[in-house]
Design an enzyme around this catalytic site. Structure first.
Site, PDB file in Angstrom:
ATOM      1  N   GLY A 117       2.010 -11.614 -49.711  1.00 47.72           N
ATOM      2  CA  GLY A 117       1.112 -12.741 -49.953  1.00 47.72           C
ATOM      3  C   GLY A 117       0.674 -12.678 -51.396  1.00 47.72           C
ATOM      4  N   HIS A 118       1.047 -13.673 -52.177  1.00 49.55           N
ATOM      5  CA  HIS A 118       0.682 -13.664 -53.594  1.00 49.55           C
ATOM      6  C   HIS A 118      -0.308 -14.785 -53.850  1.00 49.55           C
ATOM      7  CE1 HIS A 118       4.705 -11.535 -54.693  1.00 49.55           C
ATOM      8  NE2 HIS A 118       3.844 -10.758 -54.084  1.00 49.55           N
ATOM      9  N   LYS A 135      -0.495  -8.482 -57.957  1.00 48.71           N
ATOM     10  CA  LYS A 135       0.683  -8.663 -58.814  1.00 48.71           C
ATOM     11  C   LYS A 135       0.899 -10.138 -59.152  1.00 48.71           C
ATOM     12  CE  LYS A 135       3.208  -6.656 -55.631  1.00 48.71           C
ATOM     13  NZ  LYS A 135       2.181  -6.131 -54.741  1.00 48.71           N
ATOM     14  N   GLN A 160       4.997  -6.183 -52.046  1.00 43.99           N
ATOM     15  CA  GLN A 160       4.419  -4.947 -51.486  1.00 43.99           C
ATOM     16  C   GLN A 160       4.222  -3.917 -52.608  1.00 43.99           C
ATOM     17  OE1 GLN A 160       7.463  -6.024 -49.501  1.00 43.99           O
ATOM     18  NE2 GLN A 160       6.010  -7.420 -48.602  1.00 43.99           N
ATOM     19  N   ASP A 219      -0.770  -5.421 -52.367  1.00 40.53           N
ATOM     20  CA  ASP A 219      -2.022  -6.150 -52.619  1.00 40.53           C
ATOM     21  C   ASP A 219      -2.684  -5.731 -53.925  1.00 40.53           C
ATOM     22  OD1 ASP A 219      -1.633  -7.258 -50.050  1.00 40.53           O
ATOM     23  OD2 ASP A 219      -2.525  -5.478 -49.173  1.00 40.53           O
TER      24      ASP A 219
HETATM   25  P1  IMP Z   1       6.219  -5.092 -42.389  1.00 38.60           P
HETATM   26  O1  IMP Z   1       6.613  -5.215 -43.810  1.00 38.60           O
HETATM   27  O2  IMP Z   1       5.684  -6.373 -41.795  1.00 38.60           O
HETATM   28  O3  IMP Z   1       7.310  -4.474 -41.554  1.00 38.60           O
HETATM   29  O4  IMP Z   1       4.988  -4.065 -42.296  1.00 38.60           O
HETATM   30  C1  IMP Z   1       5.151  -2.692 -42.566  1.00 38.60           C
HETATM   31  C2  IMP Z   1       3.901  -2.134 -43.246  1.00 38.60           C
HETATM   32  O5  IMP Z   1       3.814  -2.680 -44.558  1.00 38.60           O
HETATM   33  C3  IMP Z   1       2.595  -2.490 -42.547  1.00 38.60           C
HETATM   34  O6  IMP Z   1       1.687  -1.417 -42.717  1.00 38.60           O
HETATM   35  C4  IMP Z   1       2.100  -3.704 -43.320  1.00 38.60           C
HETATM   36  O7  IMP Z   1       0.704  -3.854 -43.248  1.00 38.60           O
HETATM   37  C5  IMP Z   1       2.548  -3.328 -44.715  1.00 38.60           C
HETATM   38  N1  IMP Z   1       2.784  -4.503 -45.563  1.00 38.60           N
HETATM   39  C6  IMP Z   1       3.829  -5.355 -45.532  1.00 38.60           C
HETATM   40  N2  IMP Z   1       3.715  -6.288 -46.475  1.00 38.60           N
HETATM   41  C7  IMP Z   1       2.590  -6.019 -47.140  1.00 38.60           C
HETATM   42  C8  IMP Z   1       1.948  -6.634 -48.271  1.00 38.60           C
HETATM   43  O8  IMP Z   1       2.428  -7.597 -48.874  1.00 38.60           O
HETATM   44  N3  IMP Z   1       0.779  -6.054 -48.670  1.00 38.60           N
HETATM   45  C9  IMP Z   1       0.275  -4.950 -48.072  1.00 38.60           C
HETATM   46  N4  IMP Z   1       0.826  -4.348 -47.034  1.00 38.60           N
HETATM   47  C10 IMP Z   1       1.989  -4.881 -46.562  1.00 38.60           C
END
Ligand code: IMP
Length: 435
Positions: free
Chosen positions: A40-41, A16, A226, A13
């Site tokens: 989420g972009h 980017k 991420q 977040d």
């Molecule tokens: P997962 O990727 O859904 O397996 O989540 C694993 C961890 O990564 C969790 O703490 C999510 O909140 C975090 N996470 C996954 N994608 C994002 C992102 O795009 N932004 C921020 N945190 C993320």
């Protein structure tokens, strides 16, 4: 060789999407190489706000090829929704979108497993995943027995394969959650056959396409999803995502040689946020954290969860800048800091009475880390209209200067608002002064 990459240096977040959108102007190809619809972009173009999870934001620039490479896990319904949303808004999506036939596919059993497993963590804190099936899909990729790649969609064996997988998954899901509704293999096979037909024109061998770009020295931009602290190998394990979201993921996910990437831009927020579980040494679970959340609108793009907010952590970020071989830094959301009573930056941790500046490898040590803060002067002025460094108040320049010094890298972009124009192209301090 002109490959560049944009890497988040925190827990995701970092805005980017906006930077990728700006840099796309100088590139012919934009590549997503890891993660999935957990990302989420957000890109703001004039009055239009685009929220994308899987399709690279480069799609908004005519003439740019967008590649979803083999390291990404694909949720077909999400990608089709994004294509439909873009077309509805007049954005062309055709030959400009290439999706790897090597990319693994997310099925309903993955989302079901994600829910059941994250809820049933017995030993304390949950990871708090986005529940998009990301971890279970990557687990099946590595396990191989129950994996389906996009290329398998166009082989006769798909329905039989789905039937076999569903039989095994129904058993394991029932063991984890007795009474859970079994999955219907035939219905899933029908649903995915429709997705296959709709996606077919985009599905190609993107590795071969990208290797041709490498051979011909084409300008390619790799867009990380991420942030590096969520990297499965180098992040705050086990509170991480399931892919290599730091700079080291580019080559593996896209299938290009690492040395093709000659410019690595690290993206940071001017403060820190985290969504989901896991240690966060500089978290401010207080009025400061609430003020940052309100001013920065810190709610998840994908899940709308409120983000945890805190001060900038130079220990964590210097570590991820080093892992990613980061050449320069983009500081986003500087405008959010206006009006705070004072500003703090964490420059070291105290762990069991010892002062450390290396980021701990074990989550238990990170949990015990007490941040050592340096206090900096704040500013009250609204900086969202600044277009040059000289438009910023001296305290904001001093803050950027300190970030650059602590990260040992020049700051080359400063973002003061969501729109393309709200960006200062900087060289701050001059790279030479860091040498
Ligand atoms: P997962 O990727 O859904 O397996 O989540 C694993 C961890 O990564 C969790 O703490 C999510 O909140 C975090 N996470 C996954 N994608 C994002 C992102 O795009 N932004 C921020 N945190 C993320």
């Amino acid at each position: 060789m002109p490959g560049s990459c944009v890497i988040g240096l925190q827990w995701g977040d970092e805005a980017k999407g906006k930077l990728v959108d700006l840099l796309t102007e100088q590139h012919e190809v934009v590549v997503r190489y890891q993660g999935g619809a957990n990302a989420g972009h957000t890109v703001v173009v004039g009055d239009e706000i685009y929220k994308l999870s899987l399709i690279p934001s480069g799609i908004l620039r005519p003439g740019v090829k967008c590649v979803i490479a083999g390291g990404v896990v694909i949720h077909p319904a999400t990608i089709l929704e994004e294509i439909a949303m873009l077309r509805d808004r007049g954005v062309e999506v055709g030959e400009n979108l290439l999706i790897s036939d090597r990319a693994h596919v997310i099925f309903p059993w993955h989302t079901a497993e994600d829910r059941v497993l994250d809820e049933s963590t017995a030993d304390g804190e949950n990871i708090g995943t986005t529940q998009r099936g990301i971890g279970p899909c990557y687990r099946d990729k590595v396990g191989r027995a129950h994996a389906v790649r996009l290329g398998d969609f166009y082989r006769d064996s798909l329905a039989g394969r789905i039937e076999r997988i569903v039989a095994a998954k129904n058993e394991s899901l029932a063991a984890l959650r007795p009474g859970i509704e079994p999955l219907d293999a035939a219905a899933i096979a029908r649903e995915y056959a429709e997705y296959a037909a709709e996606l077919e024109r985009h599905v190609v061998d993107t590795t071969s396409f990208l290797l041709d770009c490498v051979d011909r020295d084409r300008p390619v931009l790799f867009e990380g999803a991420q942030g590096s602290l969520l990297d499965v190998d180098h992040g705050t394990y086990p509170f991480v995502t399931s892919s290599n979201s730091s700079g080291i993921g580019v080559a593996a996910g896209a299938g290009v040689p690492p040395r093709f990437v000659q410019r690595a831009i690290g993206v940071i927020k001017a403060y820190s946020t985290r969504v989901g579980g896991g240690p966060f040494p500089t978290e401010q679970d207080n009025d400061i954290g609430r003020q940052l959340r309100d001013q920065g609108n810190e709610y998840g793009t994908v899940t709308r969860r409120p983000r945890r907010c805190g001060w900038f952590d130079a220990v964590a970020t210097r570590y991820t800048a080093r892992i990613g071989g980061i050449d320069e830094v983009a500081v986003m959301l500087l405008d959010v800091l206006s009006g705070l009573p004072e500003l703090k930056i964490c420059t070291a941790y105290e762990i069991d009475g010892r002062r450390v500046t290396d980021f701990p490898s074990h989550v238990d040590d990170l949990r015990r880390a007490v941040p050592v803060f340096e206090t900096l002067e704040s500013w009250d002025e609204d900086v969202s209209g600044a277009r040059e460094l000289s438009d910023l108040p001296p305290a904001a320049c001093a803050y950027l200067d300190r970030l650059s010094e602590l990260l040992e890298r020049p700051v080359s972009f400063v973002s003061v608002g969501p729109e393309r124009a709200q960006t200062i192209i900087a060289n701050f301090p001059a790279a030479a002064s860091l040498a």
